[in-house]
Motif scaffolding. Structure first.
Motif, PDB file in Angstrom:
ATOM      1  N   UNK A 282      94.634  39.348  27.341  1.00 56.73           N
ATOM      2  CA  UNK A 282      95.251  40.590  27.796  1.00 56.73           C
ATOM      3  C   UNK A 282      94.191  41.633  28.116  1.00 56.73           C
ATOM      4  N   UNK A 283      93.148  41.686  27.290  1.00 56.46           N
ATOM      5  CA  UNK A 283      92.070  42.626  27.592  1.00 56.46           C
ATOM      6  C   UNK A 283      91.372  42.246  28.892  1.00 56.46           C
ATOM      7  N   UNK A 284      91.250  40.946  29.136  1.00 57.87           N
ATOM      8  CA  UNK A 284      90.638  40.503  30.384  1.00 57.87           C
ATOM      9  C   UNK A 284      91.507  40.920  31.567  1.00 57.87           C
ATOM     10  N   UNK A 285      92.822  40.809  31.407  1.00 56.05           N
ATOM     11  CA  UNK A 285      93.759  41.265  32.447  1.00 56.05           C
ATOM     12  C   UNK A 285      93.527  42.726  32.774  1.00 56.05           C
ATOM     13  N   UNK A 286      93.320  43.525  31.745  1.00 55.56           N
ATOM     14  CA  UNK A 286      93.093  44.953  31.972  1.00 55.56           C
ATOM     15  C   UNK A 286      91.768  45.172  32.686  1.00 55.56           C
ATOM     16  N   UNK A 287      90.765  44.349  32.366  1.00 54.97           N
ATOM     17  CA  UNK A 287      89.492  44.449  33.088  1.00 54.97           C
ATOM     18  C   UNK A 287      89.709  44.088  34.564  1.00 54.97           C
ATOM     19  N   UNK A 288      90.531  43.054  34.797  1.00 55.97           N
ATOM     20  CA  UNK A 288      90.850  42.686  36.186  1.00 55.97           C
ATOM     21  C   UNK A 288      91.500  43.869  36.905  1.00 55.97           C
ATOM     22  N   UNK A 289      92.445  44.508  36.226  1.00 54.80           N
ATOM     23  CA  UNK A 289      93.164  45.641  36.822  1.00 54.80           C
ATOM     24  C   UNK A 289      92.190  46.766  37.156  1.00 54.80           C
ATOM     25  N   UNK A 290      91.251  47.003  36.243  1.00 57.56           N
ATOM     26  CA  UNK A 290      90.283  48.068  36.494  1.00 57.56           C
ATOM     27  C   UNK A 290      89.477  47.763  37.758  1.00 57.56           C
ATOM     28  N   UNK A 291      89.095  46.500  37.907  1.00 56.50           N
ATOM     29  CA  UNK A 291      88.334  46.105  39.096  1.00 56.50           C
ATOM     30  C   UNK A 291      89.194  46.270  40.345  1.00 56.50           C
ATOM     31  N   UNK A 292      90.436  45.790  40.266  1.00 58.32           N
ATOM     32  CA  UNK A 292      91.336  45.898  41.432  1.00 58.32           C
ATOM     33  C   UNK A 292      91.529  47.339  41.853  1.00 58.32           C
ATOM     34  N   UNK A 293      91.589  48.238  40.879  1.00 55.14           N
ATOM     35  CA  UNK A 293      91.833  49.638  41.203  1.00 55.14           C
ATOM     36  C   UNK A 293      90.544  50.414  41.422  1.00 55.14           C
ATOM     37  N   UNK A 294      89.436  49.683  41.505  1.00 52.36           N
ATOM     38  CA  UNK A 294      88.170  50.364  41.802  1.00 52.36           C
ATOM     39  C   UNK A 294      87.721  51.319  40.721  1.00 52.36           C
ATOM     40  N   UNK A 295      88.046  51.018  39.475  1.00 50.64           N
ATOM     41  CA  UNK A 295      87.705  51.949  38.405  1.00 50.64           C
ATOM     42  C   UNK A 295      86.385  51.617  37.718  1.00 50.64           C
ATOM     43  N   UNK A 296      85.722  50.536  38.139  1.00 48.91           N
ATOM     44  CA  UNK A 296      84.461  50.185  37.500  1.00 48.91           C
ATOM     45  C   UNK A 296      83.323  50.945  38.169  1.00 48.91           C
ATOM     46  N   UNK A 297      82.275  51.292  37.406  1.00 52.75           N
ATOM     47  CA  UNK A 297      81.139  52.008  38.007  1.00 52.75           C
ATOM     48  C   UNK A 297      80.491  51.170  39.116  1.00 52.75           C
ATOM     49  N   UNK A 298      80.051  51.826  40.167  1.00 50.70           N
ATOM     50  CA  UNK A 298      79.540  51.076  41.326  1.00 50.70           C
ATOM     51  C   UNK A 298      78.343  50.218  40.961  1.00 50.70           C
ATOM     52  N   UNK A 299      77.503  50.666  40.027  1.00 52.41           N
ATOM     53  CA  UNK A 299      76.329  49.860  39.660  1.00 52.41           C
ATOM     54  C   UNK A 299      76.763  48.510  39.090  1.00 52.41           C
ATOM     55  N   UNK A 300      77.831  48.574  38.317  1.00 48.05           N
ATOM     56  CA  UNK A 300      78.318  47.341  37.699  1.00 48.05           C
ATOM     57  C   UNK A 300      78.873  46.405  38.762  1.00 48.05           C
ATOM     58  N   UNK A 301      79.637  46.959  39.680  1.00 47.87           N
ATOM     59  CA  UNK A 301      80.232  46.151  40.748  1.00 47.87           C
ATOM     60  C   UNK A 301      79.135  45.510  41.587  1.00 47.87           C
ATOM     61  N   UNK A 302      78.137  46.288  41.921  1.00 49.54           N
ATOM     62  CA  UNK A 302      77.042  45.774  42.746  1.00 49.54           C
ATOM     63  C   UNK A 302      76.291  44.669  42.004  1.00 49.54           C
ATOM     64  N   UNK A 303      75.991  44.917  40.726  1.00 48.76           N
ATOM     65  CA  UNK A 303      75.242  43.911  39.950  1.00 48.76           C
ATOM     66  C   UNK A 303      76.015  42.592  39.873  1.00 48.76           C
ATOM     67  N   UNK A 304      77.309  42.684  39.615  1.00 50.38           N
ATOM     68  CA  UNK A 304      78.111  41.463  39.506  1.00 50.38           C
ATOM     69  C   UNK A 304      78.234  40.756  40.835  1.00 50.38           C
ATOM     70  N   UNK A 305      78.416  41.539  41.889  1.00 46.97           N
ATOM     71  CA  UNK A 305      78.514  40.963  43.236  1.00 46.97           C
ATOM     72  C   UNK A 305      77.239  40.225  43.582  1.00 46.97           C
ATOM     73  N   UNK A 306      76.118  40.878  43.266  1.00 46.57           N
ATOM     74  CA  UNK A 306      74.807  40.303  43.564  1.00 46.57           C
ATOM     75  C   UNK A 306      74.625  38.998  42.800  1.00 46.57           C
ATOM     76  N   UNK A 307      74.965  39.044  41.533  1.00 48.14           N
ATOM     77  CA  UNK A 307      74.821  37.843  40.695  1.00 48.14           C
ATOM     78  C   UNK A 307      75.646  36.702  41.257  1.00 48.14           C
ATOM     79  N   UNK A 308      76.907  36.955  41.569  1.00 44.10           N
ATOM     80  CA  UNK A 308      77.760  35.856  42.029  1.00 44.10           C
ATOM     81  C   UNK A 308      77.345  35.396  43.426  1.00 44.10           C
TER      82      UNK A 308
END
Lengths: 241, 468, 208
Positions: free
Chosen positions: B379-405
């Motif tokens: 359930x906590x992972x679901x909420x993390x998914x929701x945060x990503x979907x709604x663009x609520x994660x800090x941009x540095x984090x999004x960029x780092x994860x995107x880069x990694x994948x």
């Protein structure tokens, strides 16, 4: 048995010796071991951070890479858990692909689980001698039921004296990105783990996941402990200890 | 209750540095963790009971409205009045109106976490009503003007010395740090409140559709006093607490006390149905039951639906290594620990509690001990998914994860990165083979070193060994 | 639209077309898994009740109860004076030197003597039903609660208790109070302290 070794990104980068130890153990158990060359990451960082798309892409890649193997074995409960337990959940909407992932899942094992329950390794090549304590990594324990297996293998080594620590099953605080995002909480959890290990009266801590081991060792050294060694179970079992 | 979940990180750090709190939190292990383990060891068929309990809760949630309607029908037939409230403000208004309707000025309260969601006490006091918390822990919090830090043991964060100081200040009696004497003192101070109250407010651990009953579990006796002596009883509860039958509640009662405090049963279990009988000398003349939604229904039909099974035992937070280190106040609202990390974003808004579902290592201990098998890490992972979907994660984090994948999907580039990184880290580690600082990862290096790698990747070493 | 309509509407929409036969479910009274219990229910009841800090005494006949009560109170230096449920008044309290009044308890009563509808052996629990002749205050307000229960009234589990209640009474009384020992709290430093807002001590006299 054709075993594909899933090295894990952490082992590849930070401690290749663990990969070679795993290799040695699998060969000692009579397996033909291949190491698919294009493997990179199981996708857990993205999966746990809310990026399902990235996780799906890496899952499909891994599926293809290990297609020709009877088994996929990883020296990590966390990565093995990702592949075995979580990959299928990423493809619930696609029955054909889901079936392939279910078959991959059935063939995926954490290293000690595989050695004990599938390969049935009888003679452990390692020559470690001394006392040690064992940290049960969370994913291995709770997702894959890895607890008795490493202990069963250690019991085959006459020189090993296992001294269980208090709360060996409590999380060490690594948790992947948690260790960076919530560094103080993570360090406090690592502290407790270091204390419990010290109370066990040994100066060797052993575990099955490199993430945990780097976390624990990192905290030990910052606390000024230069003596306690932190080893992967594969390193102990394969003679590097 | 005021939301301060957005200050989680800062408050967590403060909690880690609070020596008194750290000492108090040590009790969690022996009292709650060991207590639970011993209590469930007494049930040879614990796993079967747990499976059944999860089933009971899941089925009730799946047909929530049907069971609520039956509950309302039965309760009303026995003389209770059932009210429905969309949110905390509704609850407050309804309760104040009930007090006004019955001319009630002095109110005694037995513990209710739902009332904390609503900020009920403050509201009633602003209307000139006298509200006395009677659960010892809640009473202490009322004196200290503090919120609870645990849903079952609200003052787990306080030492007896701190409580003793509080009593001296408020009761003006001789100081004592003897726990039995402090409890006796609280009894004597609160007893007159029970005897003179016009209205008692309680929560409900469960409500039973079959009989229209409200079920309350307590140890102190304050729950019984508050719902027996005053002429008006108001029970406030979340809509998800309904359970079909008395048999169902019996199964749940085997697990609730064991999971919460390690008791085989709580001292008192009260099953309350309707109003005082014709010739009875005690019991309320008026019984009001307030059913609160406040966002619960929004979980239905979603992947978070299992959260509604929660029976508020507190086992998840007792066993959570994060909670064990930081306590409950850092979570910034009524519900702390793993269950709070799912409920708080749900009730107060995802964007107001961004850190909560992220402050977990997904160790899985919460799910392992949950008596109704709520898959909390999922359930906590679901909420993390929701945060990503709604663009609520800090941009540095999004960029780092995107880069990694992106890299991980391109083996050639990945191999190159890894080769360079291994060499760089090894070099930076120097002779002592460790790093004290890593750019971009100060969260790690503030409290730990990073052991340096040897300098070559497995991939490269394997390839060269193979070719030699 | 009222809050009630809004809430029920939202829930119904989420539920969709699936529905359950509520009557059917309730009528079935489906029990969950029951833990295995030993055959000697009275023994189990006594052991569990003692574990939860009640005092338990066994007597052969009801007439012995006043004597047990007198000795219990004297032994603890407690006043031999209390209130009781009316059905317990006819016993020879006077001969035992105990003064009882058959009425509901007030704030200053120190001893309350009740019967019990049933005892639950699984957890050593007393089941008391509220009523005109069984006021709940008697087991709640005084510092000492004494309960007299027939051995034949001890059943194994809560499930059996509900069946008995349904068979003998039909509907639930206003309050069913399950009591498992003296009131207690562990709010201060998680240290269990007996005697919070309810009784400090509970004596259970099992008859027969």
């Amino acid at each position: 048995m054709r075993v594909g070794l899933f090295v894990t990104c952490l082992v590849d980068l930070m401690r290749p010796g663990i990969g070679f130890a795993a290799l040695r153990l699998l060969e000692a158990a009579g397996c033909e071991v291949v190491v698919p060359a294009t493997q990179t990451c199981c996708g857990q960082p993205g999966y746990n951070s809310g990026d399902r798309q990235a996780a799906r892409a890496l899952a499909l890649k891994t599926l293809k890479e290990f297609d020709g193997c009877d088994y996929l074995v990883a020296p990590s409960g966390s990565c093995a858990g990702m592949i075995r337990v979580h990959y299928p959940t990423l493809f619930m909407d696609d029955p054909t692909v889901l079936e392939s992932f279910q078959r991959l899942s059935e063939r995926t094992y954490e290293l000690t689980d595989f050695l004990v329950n599938v390969a049935r390794l009888e003679n452990v090549p390692g020559s470690f001698s001394g006392s040690l304590t064992y940290h049960d990594s969370c994913a291995g324990l709770r997702e894959l039921g890895v607890q008795a297996q490493p202990r069963a293998l250690l019991a085959k080594m006459p020189g090993v004296r296992l001294s269980e620590m208090r709360e060996s099953t409590t999380c060490c605080g690594f948790g992947g990105t948690f260790s960076v995002k919530f560094g103080d909480i993570s360090a406090a959890m690592a502290d407790k783990k270091c204390e419990h290990a010290a109370q066990a009266g040994t100066d060797v801590i052993v575990g099955g996941d490199l993430g945990c081991l780097l976390n624990i060792e990192g905290r030990l050294r910052r606390r000024g402990d230069e003596k306690t060694r932190v080893l992967h179970i594969a390193e102990v079992l394969a003679g590097d200890g | 209750m005021q939301v301060s979940a957005m200050h989680f990180k800062r408050k967590a750090t403060e909690s880690l540095r609070n020596a008194k709190l750290q000492k108090a939190l040590e009790k969690l292990q022996s009292k709650f963790v060991d207590g639970r383990a011993a209590a469930i060891a007494e049930l040879p068929n614990f796993n079967d009971i747990r499976d059944a309990a999860a089933e009971i809760r899941a089925r009730a949630i799946e047909n929530l409205d049907q069971y609520l309607l039956r509950f309302e029908e039965e309760a009303t037939a026995r003389g209770a009045t059932v009210h429905w409230a969309e949110n905390g403000d509704d609850v407050n208004r309804v309760v104040a109106d009930i007090a006004a309707q019955h001319g009630a000025r002095r109110i005694v309260k037995s513990k209710s976490m739902v009332s904390e969601e609503c900020g009920l006490n403050d509201f009633l006091e602003s209307r000139g009503l006298d509200v006395l918390e009677t659960d010892l822990g809640e009473y202490i919090l009322q004196l200290a003007h503090e919120p609870p830090s645990h849903i079952v043991a609200p003052v787990v964060h306080k030492s007896k010395e701190e409580i003793s100081d509080l009593f001296v200040e408020k009761h003006r009696r001789a100081r004592t740090t003897q726990i039995t004497e402090m409890c006796r003192e609280a009894r004597e101070v609160l007893r007159p409140g029970f005897l003179s109250a016009d209205m008692g407010i309680s929560g409900a651990n469960f409500i039973v559709a079959e009989t229209g009953s409200v079920l309350i579990v307590t140890n102190e006796g304050n729950g019984r006093l508050a719902t027996t002596l005053p002429r008006v009883h108001v029970a406030i509860t979340g809509i998800e607490k309904v359970v079909p039958t008395l048999e169902d509640v019996s199964t749940l009662l085997r697990l609730l006390p064991r999971s919460a405090t390690g008791q085989s049963i709580t001292n008192y279990v009260s099953v309350l149905t309707g109003t005082r009988g014709k010739d009875e000398s005690d019991g309320p003349e008026h019984f009001h039951i307030v059913l609160l939604d406040n966002g619960r229904s929004s979980l239905l039909g979603t992947e978070l639906q299992p959260m509604l099974r929660c029976i508020r035992c507190g086992a998840c937070m007792n066993h959570c290594p994060v909670y064990q280190n930081i306590g409950g106040h850092a979570y910034g609202w009524v519900y702390p620990g793993p269950m709070g990390s799912v409920l708080t974003p749900t009730f107060v808004g995802l964007e107001n509690a961004l850190d909560l579902p992220n402050a977990s290592t997904f160790c899985g201990e919460c799910a392992a001990v949950c008596p109704v098998k709520i898959p909390l890490p999922d359930l906590m992972r679901q909420l993390r998914n929701k945060q990503t979907e709604r663009g609520l994660r800090p941009w540095q984090e999004r960029v780092a994860l995107r880069l990694w994948s992106w890299m991980a999907q391109r083996p050639g580039i990945y191999a190159l990165y890894a080769r360079l990184a291994a060499r760089a880290l090894s070099w930076a580690g120097g002779r002592k083979k460790r790093l004290h600082r890593i750019p971009g990862a100060s969260g790690w290096t503030k409290g730990r070193d990073m052991p340096a790698p040897a300098g070559r990747t497995f991939r490269d070493l394997y390839r060269s060994r193979r070719s030699s | 639209m009222s809050a009630r309509e809004n809430i029920l509407g939202r829930i119904a929409r989420a539920r969709g077309s699936s529905a359950v036969d509520v009557d059917g479910v309730i009528r079935r009274h489906q029990r969950g898994p029951i833990p295995p219990l030993e055959d000697n229910l009275v023994k189990r009841f006594g052991e569990q009740a003692t574990r939860l800090a009640s005092d338990v005494e066994r007597v052969a006949t009801l007439t012995e109860a006043p004597g047990v009560v007198a000795r219990y109170l004297a032994g603890r230096d407690l006043p031999r004076r209390g209130v009781c449920w009316p059905n317990l008044a006819p016993f020879d309290w006077g001969a035992a030197g105990v003064e009882v009044e058959a009425r509901a308890a007030r704030g200053d009563d120190l001893v309350g003597i009740t019967g019990a509808f049933l005892g639950i052996a699984e957890t050593g629990t007393l089941m008391l039903l509220s009523g005109a002749t069984t006021p709940a205050s008697v087991s709640l307000l005084p510092e000492t609660h004494i309960a007299v229960i027939g051995a034949e009234c001890i059943v194994a589990t809560l499930e059996q208790a509900w069946d008995r209640l349904r068979a003998e009474r039909g509907a639930l009384p206003r309050a069913v109070n399950f009591i498992s020992g003296p009131s207690r709290t562990a709010d201060i430093e998680q240290t269990v302290t007996l005697g919070a807002h309810g009784p400090y001590r509970v004596l259970i006299i099992v008859v027969g």
